[in-house]
Design a protein around this motif. Structure first.
Motif, PDB file in Angstrom:
ATOM      1  N   GLU A  38      21.412 -37.509  -8.519  1.00  7.29           N
ATOM      2  CA  GLU A  38      20.765 -38.705  -9.031  1.00  7.29           C
ATOM      3  C   GLU A  38      20.169 -38.513 -10.422  1.00  7.29           C
ATOM      4  OE1 GLU A  38      17.988 -36.975  -5.785  1.00  7.29           O
ATOM      5  OE2 GLU A  38      20.137 -37.309  -6.094  1.00  7.29           O
ATOM      6  N   GLN A  39      20.082 -37.250 -10.903  1.00  2.47           N
ATOM      7  CA  GLN A  39      19.606 -36.990 -12.262  1.00  2.47           C
ATOM      8  C   GLN A  39      20.745 -36.586 -13.193  1.00  2.47           C
ATOM      9  OE1 GLN A  39      16.224 -34.330 -12.372  1.00  2.47           O
ATOM     10  NE2 GLN A  39      15.225 -35.356 -10.673  1.00  2.47           N
ATOM     11  N   GLY A  70      31.460 -42.005  -8.590  1.00  5.47           N
ATOM     12  CA  GLY A  70      32.082 -40.742  -8.224  1.00  5.47           C
ATOM     13  C   GLY A  70      32.391 -40.639  -6.742  1.00  5.47           C
ATOM     14  N   PRO A  71      33.010 -39.522  -6.319  1.00  2.00           N
ATOM     15  CA  PRO A  71      33.357 -39.324  -4.914  1.00  2.00           C
ATOM     16  C   PRO A  71      32.141 -39.460  -4.001  1.00  2.00           C
ATOM     17  CG  PRO A  71      34.389 -37.637  -6.282  1.00  2.00           C
ATOM     18  CD  PRO A  71      33.433 -38.395  -7.169  1.00  2.00           C
ATOM     19  N   GLY A  72      32.237 -40.303  -2.996  1.00  2.00           N
ATOM     20  CA  GLY A  72      31.134 -40.512  -2.074  1.00  2.00           C
ATOM     21  C   GLY A  72      30.019 -41.370  -2.630  1.00  2.00           C
ATOM     22  N   GLY A  73      30.133 -41.799  -3.893  1.00  2.00           N
ATOM     23  CA  GLY A  73      29.110 -42.640  -4.499  1.00  2.00           C
ATOM     24  C   GLY A  73      27.755 -41.974  -4.625  1.00  2.00           C
ATOM     25  N   VAL A  74      27.754 -40.629  -4.810  1.00  2.00           N
ATOM     26  CA  VAL A  74      26.470 -39.905  -4.808  1.00  2.00           C
ATOM     27  C   VAL A  74      25.796 -39.880  -6.176  1.00  2.00           C
ATOM     28  CG1 VAL A  74      27.160 -38.470  -2.864  1.00  2.00           C
ATOM     29  CG2 VAL A  74      27.598 -37.664  -5.191  1.00  2.00           C
ATOM     30  N   LEU A 123      17.491 -35.652 -22.711  1.00  2.00           N
ATOM     31  CA  LEU A 123      18.393 -35.048 -21.744  1.00  2.00           C
ATOM     32  C   LEU A 123      18.804 -36.107 -20.726  1.00  2.00           C
ATOM     33  CD1 LEU A 123      16.339 -31.786 -21.121  1.00  2.00           C
ATOM     34  CD2 LEU A 123      18.489 -31.929 -22.404  1.00  2.00           C
ATOM     35  N   PRO A 124      19.909 -35.894 -19.991  1.00  2.00           N
ATOM     36  CA  PRO A 124      20.291 -36.854 -18.949  1.00  2.00           C
ATOM     37  C   PRO A 124      19.176 -37.114 -17.948  1.00  2.00           C
ATOM     38  CG  PRO A 124      22.097 -35.343 -19.365  1.00  2.00           C
ATOM     39  CD  PRO A 124      20.930 -34.841 -20.162  1.00  2.00           C
TER      40      PRO A 124
END
Length: 230
Positions: free
Chosen positions: A74-75, A114-118, A28-29
């Motif tokens: 982050e996951q 991605g948006p905001g680098g999250v 899984l991711p």
């Protein structure tokens, strides 16, 4: 010549069976996010796309409006703006699309995506295939070792009480398991709070029949998507 052709097609068939079995045991991711993975990777996941973009996630709650991932960014694995193949057959809820896929592509080093680098992880040049988990009975999981590590679908009663989460073949009034009903423990059974709020209540316990997609892992069921059974 005919014997050679026959042997050739048998070899292709065996390779196809082997690939199918391997696909069901892909990480899984969230598994890959815990490693120092780099380069070409393949995984089974939910493709999730909203107004921010597309990403791969391990589990979802479909009991919220709209559905939301159950893991933090982050996951998850950032895909960004990608062309979604028409054959994926994604479900739509409001501005969200989601569905299970087998994804492969180039895993990028940890960064800010991605948006905001999250999002810490990204997959470049993703190739997406539809994935439909095999439907099994609870008894099959307990009796057949070939399901170890596989993502499957089943219908059972979910019982969640303080410190315990179970899938049970059959329950009676008040959510009490039937005398001879088989049961298995869940990993992270209380994670989808929105679903739990829709179950029946008996004291501190919640119960009800659900359709469950999850991974069978060392005698426990790891839920990836739980929805109330009709």
């Amino acid at each position: 010549m005919s014997k050679r052709l026959f042997a050739f097609f048998i070899s292709l068939w065996l390779l196809w069976l082997s690939a199918c079995g391997a696909a069901l045991r892909l990480p899984l991711p969230a598994d890959l996010a815990l490693t120092a993975a780099r380069g070409p990777q393949q995984m089974v996941a939910f493709l999730y796309r909203d107004q921010q973009g597309a990403r791969l996630v391990s589990s979802l709650s479909a009991s919220t409006d709209p559905p939301v991932p159950l893991e933090p960014p982050e996951q998850q694995v950032w895909l960004g703006e990608v062309d979604i193949p028409a054959n994926l057959g994604l479900s739509t809820a409001g501005n969200v699309q989601y569905g299970m896929v087998i994804a492969q592509g180039d895993w990028q080093p940890a960064g800010q995506y991605g948006p905001g680098g999250v999002w810490l992880h990204a997959l470049v040049s993703p190739r997406l295939q539809p994935f439909t988990p095999e439907t099994v009975a609870l008894a099959d999981l307990l009796s057949d070792t070939r399901y170890e590590g596989q993502v499957v679908r089943l219908r059972a009663a979910l019982i969640v009480a303080t410190g315990a989460s179970l899938l049970v073949e059959e329950i009676g009034p008040g959510g009490v398991p039937a005398t001879t009903a088989r049961q298995v423990k869940l990993l992270y059974g209380e994670r989808d709070q929105a679903l739990l709020e829709r179950l029946q209540a008996s004291g501190a316990a919640r119960f009800g029949y659900v359709d469950a997609i999850g991974r069978w892992k060392q005698g426990r069921f790891e839920p990836l998507l739980l929805t109330l059974a009709p």
